[in-house]
Enzyme design. Structure first.
Site, mmCIF file in Angstrom:
data_model
loop_
_atom_site.group_PDB
_atom_site.id
_atom_site.type_symbol
_atom_site.label_atom_id
_atom_site.label_comp_id
_atom_site.label_asym_id
_atom_site.label_seq_id
_atom_site.Cartn_x
_atom_site.Cartn_y
_atom_site.Cartn_z
ATOM 1 C CB CYS A 88 2.729 -1.002 -6.871
ATOM 2 S SG CYS A 88 4.421 -1.327 -6.375
ATOM 3 C CG ASP A 105 1.672 -6.782 -2.000
ATOM 4 O OD1 ASP A 105 1.978 -6.344 -3.132
ATOM 5 O OD2 ASP A 105 1.610 -6.060 -0.992
#
Length: 151
Positions: A75, A22
């Site tokens: 993101c 991530d």
């Protein structure tokens, strides 16, 4: 706590079955909820973060056992932090291959699965069609994820 790029540990020397990267990113996919991102990020941030993401991906591949799964996500809306990062990794690491995501794994939302089988959500996805509903409450953050397997 440790720097993942520098970390020397492992799963008893045999590698890990699964790794989630991530990755730190520009967060451009969250602009609709965090408008300050547009003011805080500079063009140079993309290149610096893409370089870090590349190092994290390389380390993850080294720590992954054959048959193991690597999931990479950000993101970010920037291709350098998503599609291009994975394309570069696959070109450099012949032991890695995509494990495409099927729309059935993501609530049958075929529009968020790319032709390559990665996930790419955009703020325009899941917008309310009903004009009575507040449009600010619909939509998704920008997000990218790829699932890879090591042979």
């Amino acid at each position: 706590m440790a720097d993942a790029v520098e970390w020397q540990g492992g799963a008893n020397g045999g590698g890990f079955d699964g790794i989630l990267v991530d990755a730190p990113c520009t967060s451009t996919g969250t602009i609709r909820r965090h408008p300050d991102v547009a003011w805080l990020r500079q063009e140079v941030d993309i290149a610096a973060l893409a370089a870090l993401q590349k190092r994290l991906l390389q380390k993850a591949v080294a720590l992954l056992r054959p048959g193991g799964t690597l999931v990479y996500c950000t993101c970010s809306l920037e291709p350098e932090e998503g599609e291009q990062a994975i394309s570069a990794l696959l070109a450099a690491e012949p032991a890695m291959r995509r494990a495409p995501v099927d729309a059935g794994e993501v609530a049958d939302l075929a529009e968020i699965v790319t032709a390559e089988g990665d996930l790419r959500t955009l703020p325009s996805h899941l917008r309310h069609e009903d004009p009575r509903l507040d449009p600010r409450l619909g939509g998704l953050d920008g997000f990218y994820a790829a699932r890879l397997v090591k042979s």
